[in-house]
Each structure stands twice: as structure tokens, then as C-alpha cells.
Design a protein around this motif. Structure first.
Motif, PDB file in Angstrom:
ATOM      1  N   ASP A   1      33.693 -75.318 -20.316  1.00  0.00           N
ATOM      2  CA  ASP A   1      34.263 -74.299 -19.435  1.00  0.00           C
ATOM      3  C   ASP A   1      35.613 -73.792 -19.929  1.00  0.00           C
ATOM      4  O   ASP A   1      36.041 -72.705 -19.547  1.00  0.00           O
ATOM      5  CB  ASP A   1      34.443 -74.857 -18.017  1.00  0.00           C
ATOM      6  CG  ASP A   1      33.117 -75.253 -17.386  1.00  0.00           C
ATOM      7  OD1 ASP A   1      32.061 -74.862 -17.940  1.00  0.00           O
ATOM      8  OD2 ASP A   1      33.138 -75.951 -16.363  1.00  0.00           O
TER       9      ASP A   1
ATOM     10  N   LEU B   1      38.958 -63.794 -19.197  1.00  0.00           N
ATOM     11  CA  LEU B   1      38.930 -63.788 -17.727  1.00  0.00           C
ATOM     12  C   LEU B   1      40.314 -63.522 -17.153  1.00  0.00           C
ATOM     13  O   LEU B   1      40.458 -62.827 -16.147  1.00  0.00           O
ATOM     14  CB  LEU B   1      38.392 -65.122 -17.211  1.00  0.00           C
ATOM     15  CG  LEU B   1      36.933 -65.456 -17.578  1.00  0.00           C
ATOM     16  CD1 LEU B   1      36.560 -66.846 -17.080  1.00  0.00           C
ATOM     17  CD2 LEU B   1      35.977 -64.411 -17.029  1.00  0.00           C
TER      18      LEU B   1
ATOM     19  N   LEU C   1      27.821 -66.397 -21.669  1.00  0.00           N
ATOM     20  CA  LEU C   1      28.934 -66.663 -20.747  1.00  0.00           C
ATOM     21  C   LEU C   1      28.984 -68.146 -20.398  1.00  0.00           C
ATOM     22  O   LEU C   1      30.057 -68.710 -20.217  1.00  0.00           O
ATOM     23  CB  LEU C   1      28.773 -65.825 -19.480  1.00  0.00           C
ATOM     24  CG  LEU C   1      29.938 -65.827 -18.479  1.00  0.00           C
ATOM     25  CD1 LEU C   1      31.218 -65.351 -19.142  1.00  0.00           C
ATOM     26  CD2 LEU C   1      29.603 -64.932 -17.290  1.00  0.00           C
TER      27      LEU C   1
ATOM     28  N   HIS D   1      28.577 -73.154 -13.010  1.00  0.00           N
ATOM     29  CA  HIS D   1      29.765 -72.553 -13.622  1.00  0.00           C
ATOM     30  C   HIS D   1      29.636 -71.033 -13.634  1.00  0.00           C
ATOM     31  O   HIS D   1      30.596 -70.312 -13.340  1.00  0.00           O
ATOM     32  CB  HIS D   1      29.951 -73.073 -15.052  1.00  0.00           C
ATOM     33  CG  HIS D   1      30.994 -72.347 -15.829  1.00  0.00           C
ATOM     34  ND1 HIS D   1      30.700 -71.554 -16.918  1.00  0.00           N
ATOM     35  CD2 HIS D   1      32.335 -72.256 -15.667  1.00  0.00           C
ATOM     36  CE1 HIS D   1      31.811 -71.024 -17.387  1.00  0.00           C
ATOM     37  NE2 HIS D   1      32.817 -71.438 -16.659  1.00  0.00           N
ATOM     38  N   LEU D   2      28.447 -70.546 -13.949  1.00  0.00           N
ATOM     39  CA  LEU D   2      28.212 -69.103 -13.966  1.00  0.00           C
ATOM     40  C   LEU D   2      28.414 -68.504 -12.576  1.00  0.00           C
ATOM     41  O   LEU D   2      29.070 -67.470 -12.425  1.00  0.00           O
ATOM     42  CB  LEU D   2      26.787 -68.807 -14.450  1.00  0.00           C
ATOM     43  CG  LEU D   2      26.508 -69.044 -15.941  1.00  0.00           C
ATOM     44  CD1 LEU D   2      25.015 -68.913 -16.210  1.00  0.00           C
ATOM     45  CD2 LEU D   2      27.281 -68.045 -16.790  1.00  0.00           C
TER      46      LEU D   2
ATOM     47  N   ASN E   1      30.164 -69.700 -10.048  1.00  0.00           N
ATOM     48  CA  ASN E   1      31.577 -69.755  -9.667  1.00  0.00           C
ATOM     49  C   ASN E   1      32.399 -68.697 -10.387  1.00  0.00           C
ATOM     50  O   ASN E   1      33.290 -68.075  -9.798  1.00  0.00           O
ATOM     51  CB  ASN E   1      32.148 -71.145  -9.966  1.00  0.00           C
ATOM     52  CG  ASN E   1      31.581 -72.217  -9.062  1.00  0.00           C
ATOM     53  OD1 ASN E   1      31.123 -71.924  -7.961  1.00  0.00           O
ATOM     54  ND2 ASN E   1      31.599 -73.458  -9.517  1.00  0.00           N
ATOM     55  N   THR E   2      32.080 -68.480 -11.682  1.00  0.00           N
ATOM     56  CA  THR E   2      32.807 -67.478 -12.465  1.00  0.00           C
ATOM     57  C   THR E   2      32.591 -66.081 -11.897  1.00  0.00           C
ATOM     58  O   THR E   2      33.540 -65.310 -11.724  1.00  0.00           O
ATOM     59  CB  THR E   2      32.349 -67.511 -13.940  1.00  0.00           C
ATOM     60  OG1 THR E   2      32.655 -68.788 -14.504  1.00  0.00           O
ATOM     61  CG2 THR E   2      33.064 -66.433 -14.759  1.00  0.00           C
TER      62      THR E   2
ATOM     63  N   ASP F   1      34.322 -65.517  -8.613  1.00  0.00           N
ATOM     64  CA  ASP F   1      35.748 -65.292  -8.839  1.00  0.00           C
ATOM     65  C   ASP F   1      35.998 -63.859  -9.292  1.00  0.00           C
ATOM     66  O   ASP F   1      36.930 -63.197  -8.820  1.00  0.00           O
ATOM     67  CB  ASP F   1      36.274 -66.277  -9.887  1.00  0.00           C
ATOM     68  CG  ASP F   1      37.742 -66.069 -10.201  1.00  0.00           C
ATOM     69  OD1 ASP F   1      38.567 -66.227  -9.295  1.00  0.00           O
ATOM     70  OD2 ASP F   1      38.064 -65.732 -11.357  1.00  0.00           O
ATOM     71  N   LEU F   2      35.161 -63.363 -10.206  1.00  0.00           N
ATOM     72  CA  LEU F   2      35.302 -61.982 -10.685  1.00  0.00           C
ATOM     73  C   LEU F   2      35.101 -60.997  -9.537  1.00  0.00           C
ATOM     74  O   LEU F   2      35.856 -60.021  -9.405  1.00  0.00           O
ATOM     75  CB  LEU F   2      34.287 -61.709 -11.796  1.00  0.00           C
ATOM     76  CG  LEU F   2      34.484 -62.468 -13.114  1.00  0.00           C
ATOM     77  CD1 LEU F   2      33.345 -62.149 -14.077  1.00  0.00           C
ATOM     78  CD2 LEU F   2      35.822 -62.115 -13.748  1.00  0.00           C
TER      79      LEU F   2
END
Length: 209
Positions: A44, A53, A70, A76-77, A79-80, A83-84
Motif C-alpha cells: 500500500d 494520491l 492500482l 485497499h482498492l 478504501n482508496t 477516499d478519492l
């Protein structure tokens, strides 16, 4: 603004990002807005991903060639992307299994919502299996969790050397195979017993009787 991210797993030159670069450039990403990592997708903390990011602003769209560029961990994807989305940044996947994901469109958001639901389902299954495994182990007289690394012998050794000026706590923990947290939970910096250490020694004495 369009920003592109590329990744290959190996840093020995045997893998190239040329295909990803060409696809991102054709999609409209400026060459100066491309970020590239040579690292496993399960990590990560990839430096260029972190920089990418961090540099994204509201209204930007992050483009990746395939979703696994990614990351390979579904949670993790998810959550990412959450966040975006919270920051007003879109994500668009150009090809592969995640090609329908484009969080700048209503249909793309729906597709990603399905991915998020699958991630939640996966977490629930893992939790359910873990609980079932622990219950099965207990029914056979075994307790779950990681092996307990602190022993009575290690406690006594720590008591004898803690507080001495020449003692390097980090090296001591390495030799004993324990963390600083575990050490300080059993023995104080001056070598005095703490509750967990006293309990361990007491249990050892009881077993010896």
C-alpha cells in the motif's frame, strides 16, 4: 485534470510500463502527469502512488490501465476510491475486468458500488470463518491466536539486564524474539516486575508444584 498511474511488479528491468504509458497518453493524460512504480500491488505504501494520491485535487480524475495496477487487495482498492470520492476526485479504469469503473459517471459509480459490496461480503466471510475456526479449536481444548512469545525464562533475563546502562532495549527484544510493547508489559525499564510478568512467573511456579 487527468492524472495517470502505472505499475509493474519487478524493478529488475524485465517488465515495462510502455503499454500502460501509451494507453494513458492516448486517453488524454499529459506525460508530466504520469506516476510510475516498480513494486508489488499488495504494497500500500508505494512511493509514487502515495505522491500521486497526495497530488490529486478536487475535479481531477485518476486513470489506470487496469484496476490491478492500482492494487490487488480489494479492500485497499475500495478504501482508496472512497477516499478519492470524498475529495471530489474521480477514478477511471481503461481496460480489463474493471473497465466499467468510471466514478465520474452514474453507471461507473454503480459498478464500483458492487465492488464495495463484494469487499464487505468478503470481510464478513473471513470473520465468520475465523470465529468458526476458533470455536472448533476451543471445542478440542485448544485456544486460538498467535503463540505467546514471552516466557518465564525471558522475564527473568529481562529483569536481570533492564536498567543497566549498557543494555540496548532494541537488541534485547530482538534476542528474546519479542516486541518492546511485550517487554514493557512484563518488566519496567528499571527491571522491576510488572503485573503481566508477575502473573507469568506465578503461573510457572504453580505448574511446577
Amino acid at each position: 485534470m487527468l492524472v495517470g498511474y502505472m505499475r509493474v511488479s519487478k524493478a529488475d528491468g524485465s517488465q515495462s510500463t510502455d503499454l500502460q504509458r501509451d494507453a494513458l497518453l492516448i486517453a488524454g493524460v499529459d506525460s508530466e502527469q504520469l506516476y510510475e512504480d516498480h513494486a508489488s500491488g499488495r504494497k500500500d505504501d508505494r512511493p509514487q502512488l502515495v505522491a500521486c494520491l497526495k497530488g490529486l485535487r478536487a475535479g481531477d480524475t485518476l486513470l489506470v490501465w487496469k484496476l490491478d495496477r492500482l492494487g490487488r487487495d480489494l479492500r485497499h482498492l475500495v478504501n482508496t476510491v472512497h477516499d478519492l470520492t470524498d475529495r471530489g476526485v474521480g477514478l477511471k479504469v481503461l481496460t480489463g475486468e474493471g473497465a466499467a469503473i468510471d466514478t465520474t459517471t452514474a453507471s461507473g459509480k454503480l459498478v464500483f458500488g458492487i465492488f464495495a459490496a463484494l469487499a464487505e461480503f468478503e470481510r464478513a466471510l473471513i470473520s465468520e470463518r475465523t470465529v468458526a475456526g476458533l470455536n472448533a479449536a476451543r471445542s478440542r481444548g485448544r485456544s486460538g491466536g498467535r503463540p505467546y512469545k514471552m516466557t518465564a525464562a525471558k522475564v527473568r533475563l529481562a529483569m536481570s539486564v533492564m536498567g543497566q546502562k549498557e543494555t540496548h532495549v532494541g537488541q534485547l527484544c530482538k534476542e528474546l524474539g519479542i516486541t518492546r510493547q511485550t517487554l514493557y508489559r512484563h518488566v519496567s525499564p528499571t527491571g522491576e516486575l510488572r503485573p503481566d510478568g508477575a502473573k507469568l512467573l506465578s503461573n510457572k511456579k504453580s505448574q511446577a508444584k
